[in-house]
Structure formats: C-alpha cells, structure tokens
Design a protein around this motif. Structure first.
Motif, mmCIF file in Angstrom:
data_model
loop_
_atom_site.group_PDB
_atom_site.id
_atom_site.type_symbol
_atom_site.label_atom_id
_atom_site.label_comp_id
_atom_site.label_asym_id
_atom_site.label_seq_id
_atom_site.Cartn_x
_atom_site.Cartn_y
_atom_site.Cartn_z
ATOM 1 N N LEU A 49 0.674 -1.265 0.070
ATOM 2 C CA LEU A 49 -0.038 0.135 0.174
ATOM 3 C C LEU A 49 0.832 1.061 0.034
ATOM 4 N N ARG A 50 0.513 2.144 -0.844
ATOM 5 C CA ARG A 50 1.235 3.445 -0.860
ATOM 6 C C ARG A 50 0.520 4.463 -0.781
ATOM 7 N N ASP A 51 1.185 5.449 0.082
ATOM 8 C CA ASP A 51 0.358 6.582 0.437
ATOM 9 C C ASP A 51 0.413 7.643 -0.627
ATOM 10 N N PRO A 52 -0.400 8.827 -0.635
ATOM 11 C CA PRO A 52 -0.474 9.533 -1.947
ATOM 12 C C PRO A 52 1.023 10.134 -2.320
ATOM 13 N N ASP A 53 1.863 10.093 -1.335
ATOM 14 C CA ASP A 53 3.315 10.266 -1.791
ATOM 15 C C ASP A 53 4.206 9.482 -2.438
ATOM 16 N N TRP A 95 -5.761 3.084 6.095
ATOM 17 C CA TRP A 95 -6.242 4.070 5.016
ATOM 18 C C TRP A 95 -5.435 5.170 5.141
ATOM 19 N N PRO A 96 -4.579 5.579 4.240
ATOM 20 C CA PRO A 96 -3.585 6.856 4.363
ATOM 21 C C PRO A 96 -4.393 7.925 3.687
ATOM 22 N N GLY A 97 -5.462 7.809 3.148
ATOM 23 C CA GLY A 97 -6.230 8.955 2.493
ATOM 24 C C GLY A 97 -6.193 8.911 1.071
ATOM 25 N N PRO A 98 -6.993 9.668 0.346
ATOM 26 C CA PRO A 98 -7.317 9.814 -0.960
ATOM 27 C C PRO A 98 -6.064 9.858 -2.012
ATOM 28 N N GLY A 99 -5.761 9.201 -2.963
ATOM 29 C CA GLY A 99 -4.671 9.224 -3.657
ATOM 30 C C GLY A 99 -3.856 7.824 -3.423
ATOM 31 N N SER A 100 -4.229 7.250 -2.384
ATOM 32 C CA SER A 100 -3.567 5.887 -2.298
ATOM 33 C C SER A 100 -3.651 4.908 -3.388
ATOM 34 N N THR A 101 -2.455 4.174 -3.312
ATOM 35 C CA THR A 101 -2.581 3.156 -4.359
ATOM 36 C C THR A 101 -2.080 1.783 -3.665
ATOM 37 N N ILE A 102 -2.494 0.784 -4.303
ATOM 38 C CA ILE A 102 -2.177 -0.448 -4.157
ATOM 39 C C ILE A 102 -1.609 -1.342 -5.164
ATOM 40 N N GLU A 103 -0.759 -2.072 -4.857
ATOM 41 C CA GLU A 103 0.325 -2.878 -5.847
ATOM 42 C C GLU A 103 0.357 -4.359 -5.223
ATOM 43 N N VAL A 104 -0.087 -5.196 -6.252
ATOM 44 C CA VAL A 104 -0.142 -6.429 -6.182
ATOM 45 C C VAL A 104 1.016 -7.011 -6.826
ATOM 46 N N ARG A 105 2.261 -7.602 -6.208
ATOM 47 C CA ARG A 105 3.425 -8.029 -6.969
ATOM 48 C C ARG A 105 3.438 -9.486 -6.939
ATOM 49 N N GLU A 112 9.476 -15.899 -14.666
ATOM 50 C CA GLU A 112 8.492 -14.940 -14.384
ATOM 51 C C GLU A 112 8.825 -14.211 -13.327
ATOM 52 N N ARG A 113 10.104 -14.136 -12.764
ATOM 53 C CA ARG A 113 10.491 -13.634 -11.402
ATOM 54 C C ARG A 113 10.018 -11.992 -11.274
ATOM 55 N N GLU A 114 10.353 -11.298 -12.390
ATOM 56 C CA GLU A 114 9.716 -9.796 -12.367
ATOM 57 C C GLU A 114 8.718 -9.733 -13.194
ATOM 58 N N ARG A 115 7.597 -10.439 -12.800
ATOM 59 C CA ARG A 115 6.298 -10.111 -13.448
ATOM 60 C C ARG A 115 5.642 -8.767 -12.893
ATOM 61 N N PRO A 116 5.020 -7.929 -14.091
ATOM 62 C CA PRO A 116 4.666 -6.699 -13.837
ATOM 63 C C PRO A 116 3.588 -6.671 -12.606
ATOM 64 N N SER A 117 3.786 -5.811 -11.869
ATOM 65 C CA SER A 117 2.716 -5.783 -10.667
ATOM 66 C C SER A 117 1.445 -5.122 -11.251
ATOM 67 N N ALA A 118 0.262 -5.291 -10.544
ATOM 68 C CA ALA A 118 -0.969 -4.614 -10.801
ATOM 69 C C ALA A 118 -0.949 -3.288 -9.989
ATOM 70 N N LEU A 119 -1.158 -2.115 -10.385
ATOM 71 C CA LEU A 119 -1.239 -1.067 -9.505
ATOM 72 C C LEU A 119 -2.608 -0.423 -9.690
ATOM 73 N N MET A 120 -3.154 -0.225 -8.754
ATOM 74 C CA MET A 120 -4.460 0.195 -8.471
ATOM 75 C C MET A 120 -4.710 1.377 -7.517
ATOM 76 N N ARG A 121 -5.533 2.347 -7.967
ATOM 77 C CA ARG A 121 -5.806 3.377 -7.227
ATOM 78 C C ARG A 121 -7.097 3.077 -6.225
ATOM 79 N N LEU A 122 -6.941 3.281 -5.052
ATOM 80 C CA LEU A 122 -7.744 2.803 -3.956
ATOM 81 C C LEU A 122 -8.716 3.986 -3.729
ATOM 82 N N ALA A 123 -10.205 3.484 -4.065
ATOM 83 C CA ALA A 123 -11.315 4.566 -3.722
ATOM 84 C C ALA A 123 -12.364 3.825 -3.109
#
Ligand SMILES: [Zn+2]
Length: 396
Positions: A49-53, A95-105, A112-123
């Motif tokens: 989970l990434r915060d808005p920054d 919940w770090p607030g609006p603009g947070s994203t989650i990344e599934v790696r 397949e070691r570095e398979r692209p992750s899914a990056l999704m905005r959390l709303a």
C-alpha cells in the motif's frame, strides 16, 4: 479506548495473472498493521500500500492465486488443483487517504521472477445499509461478542430453506466447537466474535454443478469432487452489509451432506463434520497469510517463499524460524530422500518439502494443518496466527 482505526476492506479479484480491485469499503477496524510477520523471501504474492506521496506504508502476503482449489484425501492430505478461475481475496488495509494506491506483486521462480505488478488506485466507499426485509444479524453471546476489535466469523447459509435453519445452526455450532478446541484459536477466543444470519434460499440443497436458486449459488466444481465454490461477490456483499464495522470473514455453509469446501474471499464448507477443517486451513491462507506446507511430487525449487511458514533454506543461519529450533536439533531435520522414521519426528526444525515442491523448500514441522487437514497448526503457524489475532484482542 476502542483501539479502532479507519481501515479499508478490499476485495481483490485474481484472474489468471492479473489482479483488480473488486470492491473497497471504508470500515472502522482494529489496526491492520499490528502483528503482521516481517516478509522475507522472493517467491509469492505480496500487496504493498502506497500513500499519496508514493511511500510504501504497508505490505503483507496475499494467498497464491493458484491455492484456492485444494482437495483433501480421506486422511486429510491436501493436494493442489490447477485452475484458471477467477478468485477473490479479502484483506484489510490501513487508509492513508485519497490518492493512495495498492500494488500486487507476483514473483515467480525463473522467467516470471519480475512479473509486472498490478497498480490500482484505492477509492473506498462507505458500506451500504441493509434493505428493510433483510434478516437480522445474530451475535452469539460467547467469546469476543462485546469486543469491538474482534474478528467476526460471519456464518451464512446457502441452500437452506426456512424449515432447514436448525440444520444450519447445528453446523455453525459444530464449527464453533472446532475453533474452541483448535489451538491457537482455543486460547484466543476473546479475539473472535461469532455471528450468523438466517438468509433463506429459494431451493434446498446445492447444485451438483450449477443452476440451483440459492442465496450464494454454491455448487460443486464440475469434474472435481469435494471442491465447492460460491458466488464470492454475493458473500462479500453480505459481509459488507452485516459487518460494516470491525473485521470480519464470511463463512458460507453449503447445504449438502457431501464432504467439500474451498477458500477465497469467503470460506465455504459443507455439512459433513470433516468439512469445517477446510475452513480452518483456508483461513490460514486468507486471514493469516500462511503458505501451504505440502509438496507436489518431484519438483525442485531454488527460491525462498515470502510466507513465514516456508523457507528456501534449511540451515540455521537463514531459517526464518531458527529461534524456535533447539540447539540440539539437526538442520535440515529431514531431507526429501531420507526415510521417514516411525513415528515421524516431532518438534520444530526444517523438513524438506513445502509449498508445492518436494525439494529445496522447508517447512517447520513434520506435519501441520497447512499440510494435512485434521493435524494441529505447527508452532510457526500458531505464532503467526497469534500475532495477527493480537490486534483483535480488546485493548479496553
Ligand atoms: Zn505450519
């Protein structure tokens, strides 16, 4: 002090290699950051989970997309089934607030070691209220009934018509009894709240394949005896409606006397007395981030899985649970080619054969519920479960 924080209950849908957010609901829950094991290893699925920054503020393991379809033999030995079906996993995040994203790696051995992750905005959205005629939530007056931080086990009936509700209640009681005698849950019952809702199905029983008109659409997986699937989205909707605040997990009871069940966002199990064991094992994946400790024959791995209960190394310096291994225990304790002593060894060590590989991966104990249904959880799994349940113990 309630000990609750604003959190997000997220349902992630896995479809093949891709992950998408199926729903995100704002809840007040025990702090999701408490008690999580430190992640170590390279093979597996992790959520960040990434915060808005863009800073990573939270990470945890997710169940492997391929692990939901498991099948247990009569002795409880588990086997993994391949299956490309879409499946869900439900996790609670800070919940770090609006603009947070989650990344599934997803990381995998080899190519397949570095398979692209899914990056999704959390709303996230606020949970919706129940419709007027919805049956009420019944909270059992036991364990953590009055604990706002408790993890609610929400039992939902599928394929039960009105006059079959006593049979549903009997299965719930049977499952609750199992939790009450299974460590580490038995010693942590204050962290658990038991509830059920008498949702009536239009038809009795569940379908052999598909098509019966029941509340959650339970059906046996075609061609695979013992695997029961449900409409995960409907079960999740019920969880969000009935447990809008506090942590919860949906446990669907399927009205069939045949042995079976499966995991995912919602657990499902049948009325057969052995089936509740399926829920305990699958909860190990979904709520506690544990890996399977069984091996698929013959394959070797050279990676270190991310989960706390499997390790790519069998030596003391690199073993994740070395602090639990007595100094006199040889490591590795049992290699794949060693004859199995009779009776099998007890105690924590490094036993080769885990997470779908018979070589190159080690498990903490000769046996464990993450390897064989009906067995106790090993000390490493128990420690992980207790750590996570600690956030569900009342701080009052
Ligand atoms: Zn274990």
């Amino acid at each position: 002090m309630s000990g609750l924080v604003t959190a997000v209950r997220v349902a992630i849908a896995y479809d093949g290699g891709a992950a998408t957010i199926a729903s995100a609901t704002l809840i007040e829950a025990a702090d999701p950051q408490i008690g999580l094991p430190v992640l170590a290893g390279t093979d597996g699925v992790t959520l960040r989970l990434r915060d808005p920054d863009g800073m990573v503020v939270f990470s945890r393991t997710l169940p492997d997309p391929g692990t939901a379809l498991e099948i247990a033999g009569d002795g409880g030995a588990l086997q993994r089934l391949s299956g490309g079906r879409q499946r869900f996993v439900v996790v609670e995040l800070p919940w770090p607030g609006p603009g947070s994203t989650i990344e599934v790696r997803l990381t995998r051995p080899g190519i397949e070691r570095e398979r692209p992750s899914a990056l999704m905005r959390l709303a996230p959205v606020r949970p919706m209220g129940l419709e007027g005629a919805a049956p009420p939530l019944v909270v059992h007056p036991i364990w953590g009934a009055d604990n706002p931080q408790a993890l609610t086990l929400l039992f939902l009936p599928d394929g039960f018509v009105v006059d079959e509700m006593p049979a549903f209640h009997a299965v719930v009681e049977q499952c609750v009894r199992l939790f009450g005698v299974t460590e580490p849950f038995a010693g942590q019952t204050a962290a658990l709240r038991v509830a059920h809702v008498d949702i009536v199905s239009n038809e009795s029983g569940i379908s052999g394949t598909q098509g019966r008109d029941t509340a959650f659409g339970a059906h046996f997986q075609p061609d695979i005896d013992r695997v029961i699937l449900v409409d995960q989205a409907r079960a999740l909707k019920a969880l969000n409606s009935y447990v809008p605040h506090g942590s919860g997990v949906a446990m669907v009871v399927a009205n069939t006397p045949r042995y079976g069940g499966s995991g995912g966002g919602a657990m499902v199990f049948s009325c057969d007395v052995r089936s509740s064991e399926i829920a305990l094992h699958e909860l190990g994946h979904s709520a506690f981030g544990l890996a399977d400790e069984y091996a698929d024959a013959g394959q070797s791995a050279t990676d270190d899985p991310v989960e706390p209960n499997v390790c790519g190394f069998g030596d003391r310096a690199r073993l994740k649970w070395a602090d639990l291994v007595p100094a006199t225990t040889p490591l590795p304790s049992l290699n794949a080619d060693d004859p199995v002593p009779s009776p099998p060894p007890r105690g924590i060590g490094a036993y080769e054969g885990a997470k779908y590989h018979s070589r190159g991966r080690f498990r903490p104990a000769f046996d464990c519920k993450m390897r064989t249904l009906g067995q106790p959880f090993c000390a490493v799994c128990a420690r992980t479960i207790i750590g996570i349940l600690s956030r569900h113990l009342s701080s009052a």
